[in-house]
Design a protein around this motif. Structure first.
Motif: not given
Length: 607
Positions: A498-512
């Motif tokens: 979950q942590l990894a996914l949350v951080r990925d989501i955050r990273r992708r969202g920011k990058n988007k």
DNA sequence: TGACTGTGTCATGAC
DNA sequence: AAGTCATGACACAGT
């Protein structure tokens, strides 16, 4: 009056048209400049106005009928019934059902679908349950506490009926939730939802119940769900928002006992929101919780001890962030509120990753592929192409559309949750031009456009988050400032995946968002360079013209100099009175201004 | 069917 | 060191 509205709308459209033509850089999309598109929108809007007129007329009729049964107490200004309740409860329910029917058929123009909905409603909530106190949640205390607004056809309002005697709200079964989900996913309901939303924004809707019921984005809606301590809009709110609401509306809206309602009832009412349909049925009037998987709700609520809300604790200075909060608290609202502050959050759909990359190499991929929870990309793709499956409810849960232009009803600052306050306090990130992100914002000009891929295909991240039961919305994961994000994370024990996914989501969202900004800047640079190129071309032309003129002048000066030279040379004579030959001599000027006759044989004679 | 376009995502470097 | 941002490159879907 309606004509005035229509005229002003036409003028507005024309004005908007002009403005768009003048400024294409505002981020408006192409269809904005499409005249046919706007024409179509215009017609739709006119159609909606007509429907609304009909509805208003019908509501006025109903109001008259109800007021006819009331008498105005001149001392108190209150409406009191002429006589004791004359209608048996069953009859009252019938009249309410008629109201429903009218609302449904007229607002949607699609009777079949809503007939099905009504049928489902009837099956789900037998008429006898309309006495649910939850129905009256919108009533301000002034109404709820007394009997000032008694309806003659409401036996439930008689003091003999106490809340404790009422049928306790029943939890919607999962099957019914699914059925509701399917109803909500009907295309016509989506259109109806949009229509009602727009209507509610532009008109003062007489039979409006609480805005919280009408519009899930309305902050009070959240308050009702999240903070049972502020369950009802203030009387002043109702005065301002529903100034033309009469007792009849309240009575029609409140088909249950008015007496005070415990917060637990309020919370439960959200789960049973379909029962509110007698007031004004809209899909939006359903609390998102209704469409929430029970498992998630129960799990999250049990985690945080909120399942019952039996006690009414003191108002917490900073309510903890619970999954329920997060789910019911539309990120749109959170960020809408934050947007009122000078610094804003990034634009709307920044977090909605809707595109699936077949070779995702993010750190989370290994987690997914590791099979720790058995959720492969192919399965995600299956979800993508499986409308009506889990994705639909999840899309309801995660409010995909970030609408900066939403209504911003005034709500007491104290009503905001602690998290919201934090957001207000610490909006760090610069908000880009909202128009850029408004591809999904509900501008009237994008409504009829075929859904983009990003709209059709739900976010993989959302699906992943759902699979992992991550108790945050994608928007929150992405848009929260890092401190708030960390705080939010710390309040939930998430496993590694979950942590990894949350951080990925955050990273992708920011990058988007970064990519969007980057592209926007790139386009602006291109436009700027084009302008610069134009100006350079103009300067080049100007310089060429100047050069040409200078050449002409130089030529003329040379010609004059030559003639002058010849004239001077012709007047020069030697001792014998002979003229000097230009082929043998030339005139030269020294630095001190003296003129010399210089023989081309390198002999100089001073004149 | 291929070119073009818009968008999401990843990798990487800079701050 | 971690987080964020900027940007090139790539893939994919829609036109």
């Amino acid at each position: 009056m309606e004509m005035e509205v229509g005229d002003s709308t036409n003028q507005d459209l024309d004005l908007i048209d002009i403005l768009w033509k003048q400024d294409i850089d505002l981020g408006a999309r192409r269809e904005v400049f499409d005249y046919n598109h706007r024409q179509k929108e215009h017609e739709l809007q006119r159609q909606r106005q007509l429907e609304e007129e009909k509805r208003l007329h019908l509501l006025r009729e109903q109001e008259k009928a109800l007021l006819a049964q009331l008498k105005l107490d001149e001392e108190t200004g209150e409406y009191i019934p002429h006589t004791k309740p004359i209608l048996p409860p069953q009859q009252a329910v019938i009249s309410i059902e008629i109201t429903q029917d009218a609302n449904f058929t007229e607002e949607t123009g699609d009777g079949m679908s809503f007939d099905e909905c009504l049928q489902l409603l009837a099956e789900t909530f037998p008429v006898g349950e309309t006495e649910n106190p939850a129905v009256c949640m919108e009533l301000p205390p002034v109404y709820a506490s007394g009997n000032t607004m008694m309806s003659p056809e409401q036996p439930a309002l008689t003091p003999a009926v106490l809340p404790s005697q009422l049928t306790p709200p029943q939890r919607v079964t999962p099957d019914l939730e699914e059925a509701w989900m399917e109803i909500l996913s009907l295309p016509e309901l989506q259109g109806f939802k949009m229509q009602v939303d727009e209507t509610m924004e532009t008109t003062n809707y007489p039979l409006q119940t609480s805005p919280a019921v009408q519009n899930p984005n309305y902050p009070n809606h959240q308050l009702i769900q999240n903070t049972p301590y502020y369950p009802m809009p203030s009387a002043s709110d109702l005065k301002t928002k529903n100034s033309n609401i009469g007792p009849a509306e309240y009575m029609s809206a409140c088909d249950g006992p008015v007496p005070s309602m415990a917060p637990s009832d309020i919370n439960r009412m959200n789960v049973e929101a379909p029962q509110v349909v007698n007031a004004n049925f809209t899909p939006d009037s359903f609390c998102p919780n209704v469409f929430y998987p029970n498992t998630i709700l129960e799990e999250s609520s049990s985690q945080h001890g909120l399942e019952e809300n039996e006690n009414v604790p003191d108002i917490p200075s900073k309510p903890s962030f619970t999954p329920m909060d997060l789910y019911t608290l539309s990120p749109e609202d959170v960020f809408d509120r934050s947007k009122r502050l000078p610094a804003d959050f990034p634009d709307s759909d920044s977090g909605i990753s809707t595109h699936s990359s077949p070779h995702a190499s993010s750190p989370s991929k290994s987690v997914y592929e590791g099979g720790s929870y058995g959720f492969s990309d192919s399965e995600i793709d299956d979800l993508d192409h499986n409308p009506g499956s889990a994705e639909s409810d999840y899309s309801e849960m995660f409010c995909l559309n970030f609408q900066p232009d939403d209504l911003e009803p005034a709500i007491p600052e104290s009503a905001l949750t602690g998290q919201c306050k934090q957001l207000d306090k610490k909006p760090k990130q610069h908000m880009e031009d909202p128009a850029e992100e408004s591809g999904h914002s509900s501008t009237p000009f994008t409504k009829d456009k075929p859904k983009k891929r990003s709209d059709v295909r739900l976010s993989r991240d959302e699906q992943r988050a759902k699979a992992l039961k991550i108790p945050f919305t994608v928007n929150m994961i992405i848009n929260l400032p890092v401190d708030d994000f960390n705080e939010m994370m710390s309040k939930h024990e998430l496993n590694e995946a979950q942590l990894a996914l949350v951080r990925d989501i955050r990273r992708r969202g920011k990058n988007k968002v970064a990519a969007q900004n980057c592209r926007k800047r790139k386009m602006e640079n291109i436009v700027g360079l084009e302008h610069e190129l134009d100006s350079l071309k103009e300067e080049k032309d100007r310089l060429l013209d100047e050069k040409s003129k200078n050449a002409t002048n130089l030529k003329e000066m040379k010609r004059q100099l030559n003639s002058l030279y010849l004239e001077v040379f012709g007047k020069l004579k030697d001792e014998k009175g002979n003229s000097y030959s230009p082929s043998e001599y030339s005139l030269q000027q020294s630095t001190d201004g003296s003129i010399f006759l210089v023989p081309r044989m390198k002999k100089t004679f001073k004149i």
